[in-house]
Scaffold this motif. Structure first.
Motif, PDB file in Angstrom:
ATOM      1  N   ALA A 168       8.964   3.239-102.350  1.00 51.96           N
ATOM      2  CA  ALA A 168       8.523   2.081-101.302  1.00 51.96           C
ATOM      3  C   ALA A 168       8.090   3.079-100.087  1.00 51.96           C
ATOM      4  CB  ALA A 168       9.592   1.148-100.807  1.00 51.96           C
ATOM      5  N   THR A 169       6.912   2.795 -99.409  1.00 54.92           N
ATOM      6  CA  THR A 169       6.457   3.756 -98.550  1.00 54.92           C
ATOM      7  C   THR A 169       6.744   3.102 -97.394  1.00 54.92           C
ATOM      8  OG1 THR A 169       4.549   4.693 -97.539  1.00 54.92           O
ATOM      9  CG2 THR A 169       4.080   2.715 -98.424  1.00 54.92           C
ATOM     10  N   THR A 170       6.961   4.066 -96.204  1.00 56.98           N
ATOM     11  CA  THR A 170       7.417   3.422 -94.898  1.00 56.98           C
ATOM     12  C   THR A 170       6.132   3.650 -93.943  1.00 56.98           C
ATOM     13  OG1 THR A 170       7.910   5.885 -94.311  1.00 56.98           O
ATOM     14  CG2 THR A 170       9.771   4.334 -95.171  1.00 56.98           C
ATOM     15  N   GLY A 171       4.898   3.958 -94.370  1.00 55.33           N
ATOM     16  CA  GLY A 171       3.696   4.218 -93.613  1.00 55.33           C
ATOM     17  C   GLY A 171       3.705   5.953 -93.460  1.00 55.33           C
ATOM     18  N   GLU A 172       4.704   6.666 -93.467  1.00 53.89           N
ATOM     19  CA  GLU A 172       4.460   8.198 -93.212  1.00 53.89           C
ATOM     20  C   GLU A 172       3.808   8.567 -94.264  1.00 53.89           C
ATOM     21  OE1 GLU A 172       4.779   9.792 -90.430  1.00 53.89           O
ATOM     22  OE2 GLU A 172       5.405   7.765 -89.461  1.00 53.89           O
TER      23      GLU A 172
ATOM     24  N   TYR B 156       4.225  12.126 -95.572  1.00 50.81           N
ATOM     25  CA  TYR B 156       5.523  12.645 -96.271  1.00 50.81           C
ATOM     26  C   TYR B 156       6.783  12.050 -95.904  1.00 50.81           C
ATOM     27  CZ  TYR B 156       2.095  16.413 -97.261  1.00 50.81           C
ATOM     28  OH  TYR B 156       0.884  16.879 -97.592  1.00 50.81           O
ATOM     29  N   GLN B 157       7.548  11.604 -96.866  1.00 52.94           N
ATOM     30  CA  GLN B 157       8.518  10.911 -96.879  1.00 52.94           C
ATOM     31  C   GLN B 157       9.799  11.333 -97.519  1.00 52.94           C
ATOM     32  OE1 GLN B 157       7.915   6.380 -97.196  1.00 52.94           O
ATOM     33  NE2 GLN B 157       9.600   6.515 -98.781  1.00 52.94           N
ATOM     34  N   VAL B 158      10.881  11.742 -96.880  1.00 52.57           N
ATOM     35  CA  VAL B 158      12.151  12.282 -97.502  1.00 52.57           C
ATOM     36  C   VAL B 158      12.839  11.363 -98.484  1.00 52.57           C
ATOM     37  CG1 VAL B 158      14.465  13.345 -97.236  1.00 52.57           C
ATOM     38  CG2 VAL B 158      12.524  13.556 -95.333  1.00 52.57           C
ATOM     39  N   GLU B 159      12.910  12.042 -99.833  1.00 50.09           N
ATOM     40  CA  GLU B 159      13.533  11.523-100.986  1.00 50.09           C
ATOM     41  C   GLU B 159      14.869  12.196-101.449  1.00 50.09           C
ATOM     42  OE1 GLU B 159      12.561   8.467-102.186  1.00 50.09           O
ATOM     43  OE2 GLU B 159      10.965   8.337-100.608  1.00 50.09           O
ATOM     44  N   LYS B 160      15.607  11.490-102.142  1.00 52.12           N
ATOM     45  CA  LYS B 160      16.847  12.040-102.634  1.00 52.12           C
ATOM     46  C   LYS B 160      16.662  12.811-103.849  1.00 52.12           C
ATOM     47  CE  LYS B 160      19.848   8.320-100.664  1.00 52.12           C
ATOM     48  NZ  LYS B 160      21.009   9.446-100.094  1.00 52.12           N
TER      49      LYS B 160
ATOM     50  N   ILE C 222      13.267  17.415-100.387  1.00 51.54           N
ATOM     51  CA  ILE C 222      12.344  16.647-101.414  1.00 51.54           C
ATOM     52  C   ILE C 222      11.540  15.946-100.550  1.00 51.54           C
ATOM     53  CG2 ILE C 222      12.140  15.452-103.417  1.00 51.54           C
ATOM     54  CD1 ILE C 222      14.015  18.050-103.689  1.00 51.54           C
ATOM     55  N   TYR C 223      10.292  15.966-100.735  1.00 52.68           N
ATOM     56  CA  TYR C 223       9.037  14.832-100.159  1.00 52.68           C
ATOM     57  C   TYR C 223       8.329  14.219-100.913  1.00 52.68           C
ATOM     58  CZ  TYR C 223      10.299  17.105 -95.500  1.00 52.68           C
ATOM     59  OH  TYR C 223      10.804  17.441 -94.424  1.00 52.68           O
ATOM     60  N   CYS C 224       7.951  13.049-100.735  1.00 53.48           N
ATOM     61  CA  CYS C 224       7.022  12.333-101.455  1.00 53.48           C
ATOM     62  C   CYS C 224       5.648  12.098-100.559  1.00 53.48           C
ATOM     63  CB  CYS C 224       7.757  10.799-101.932  1.00 53.48           C
ATOM     64  SG  CYS C 224       6.298   9.603-102.559  1.00 53.48           S
TER      65      CYS C 224
ATOM     66  N   ALA D  43       8.107  21.032 -93.032  1.00 55.91           N
ATOM     67  CA  ALA D  43       8.927  22.531 -93.237  1.00 55.91           C
ATOM     68  C   ALA D  43      10.005  22.225 -94.238  1.00 55.91           C
ATOM     69  CB  ALA D  43       9.196  22.975 -91.833  1.00 55.91           C
ATOM     70  N   GLY D  44      10.348  23.373 -94.734  1.00 57.76           N
ATOM     71  CA  GLY D  44      11.563  22.998 -95.473  1.00 57.76           C
ATOM     72  C   GLY D  44      11.367  22.246 -97.067  1.00 57.76           C
ATOM     73  N   ALA D  45      10.061  22.378 -97.303  1.00 56.75           N
ATOM     74  CA  ALA D  45       9.885  21.525 -98.622  1.00 56.75           C
ATOM     75  C   ALA D  45      10.030  22.327 -99.764  1.00 56.75           C
ATOM     76  CB  ALA D  45       8.485  20.891 -98.456  1.00 56.75           C
ATOM     77  N   ALA D  46      10.835  21.714-100.855  1.00 54.66           N
ATOM     78  CA  ALA D  46      10.984  22.568-101.872  1.00 54.66           C
ATOM     79  C   ALA D  46      10.210  21.953-103.098  1.00 54.66           C
ATOM     80  CB  ALA D  46      12.558  22.618-102.468  1.00 54.66           C
ATOM     81  N   ILE D  47       9.895  20.534-102.796  1.00 51.98           N
ATOM     82  CA  ILE D  47       9.283  19.705-103.835  1.00 51.98           C
ATOM     83  C   ILE D  47       8.500  18.657-103.069  1.00 51.98           C
ATOM     84  CG2 ILE D  47       9.481  17.798-105.550  1.00 51.98           C
ATOM     85  CD1 ILE D  47      11.798  19.302-106.715  1.00 51.98           C
TER      86      ILE D  47
END
Length: 302
Positions: free
Chosen positions: A144-148, A150-154, A198-200, A126-130
């Motif tokens: 670099a991936t944490t294994g999830e 969808y990962q929050v990015e700056k 922002i999610y990756c 939820a709350g994803a803009a990108i």
């Protein structure tokens, strides 16, 4: 996440996606890049910033997407103008998301289909803009991936992003007076200031070209330098410092990182790159224009 499972769970009626591709003197090689996602979007907008029209490209694009359209801007108006044009066209078509692409990037196989499939998946954040993919630049991943998944990015580079048009309406258009560099990072920080995230999508990789990158050796260690021209150095400096200043309160660490990057790049110019004097001059012009608030197009280094 299994590709077929994601696609089977998509509600295609609720997710209408456009793509905007910013063109600049495209060659035939650009066609294969566009083909990697053209059939997976409802609308495809080719926005041309070239000095001359390249409407030959639309005939091929319409073979992959019958709702492909070409718009010539009459010259290089900058990345912000082209992206805003694509977003306005997408909203007029009733799209809820837009894929922002440059002409040098492409997806492998079914990667974009999987990426858009995630928008309708039950685990979509939820709350994803990108939603951005991992960018493979010069054989290295940008994230670099944490294994999830969808990962929050700056922040995220423009190419390969799925941008929520609802978020775009709230945050406002891309900055056109930046012309080129930091248009993406400024926008990500503005979205975050407005409460978006922002999610990756770490399961997706985008093949991405970035500058005239070269490796150099110093004290036995390899150091990468981008070798951008003087005009790009001007925009990077001016827009980078402005972004750091305006969004310091949103993310002080990211702002410091921008400043550190700009200073580090200046040192690399002096150590490794050609046209050192011209590029150093461009840096100080850019910094001076940041201080006095002068933005828009600057042509002294062309």
């Amino acid at each position: 996440m299994d590709f077929l499972k994601v696609v089977s769970e998509m509600n295609t009626e609720s997710v209408k996606i456009a793509a905007v591709v910013v063109l600049y003197h495209p060659s035939n090689d650009v066609l294969s890049n566009i083909r990697s996602y053209a059939a997976e979007v409802e609308c495809l907008f080719l926005i041309d910033n070239s000095a001359v029209q390249n409407d030959w490209i639309i005939e091929k694009a319409q073979e992959w997407n019958t709702n492909a359209r070409y718009k010539y801007l009459g010259g290089n108006k900058g990345i912000g103008v082209a992206l805003n044009c694509g977003c306005e066209l997408a909203m007029a078509e009733g799209c809820s998301w837009i894929l922002t692409m440059d002409q040098d990037s492409y997806f492998n196989g079914h990667d974009f289909a999987r990426m858009r499939g995630g928008l309708a998946y039950a685990g979509f954040p939820a709350g994803a803009a990108i939603i951005t993919p991992r960018h493979l630049v010069h054989h290295h991943f940008s994230v670099a991936t944490t294994g999830e998944r969808y990962q929050v990015e700056k922040s995220a580079m423009t190419s390969g992003n799925l941008l929520s048009l609802a978020a775009y309406k709230k945050a406002g258009p891309f900055r056109e007076d930046y012309f080129i560099d930091y248009v993406d990072h400024e926008y990500c920080l503005r979205l975050r200031k407005n409460g978006y995230i922002i999610y990756c999508d770490t399961s997706i990789a985008l093949q991405h070209a970035l500058g005239d990158f070269q490796l150099h050796s110093i004290s036995g260690k390899s150091v990468g330098a981008s070798h951008h021209n003087a005009l790009r150095r001007y925009y990077m400096t001016r827009n980078g410092f402005d972004t750091a200043w305006k969004y310091f309160s949103v993310d002080p660490l990211f702002a410091f990182k921008i400043i550190r990057t700009r200073i580090t790049e200046l040192i690399k110019v002096m150590l490794f790159e050609r046209d050192k004097r011209k590029k150093v001059k461009a840096f100080f012009y850019g910094f001076a224009h940041f201080l006095c608030g002068r933005f828009g197009v600057f042509k002294s280094f062309q």
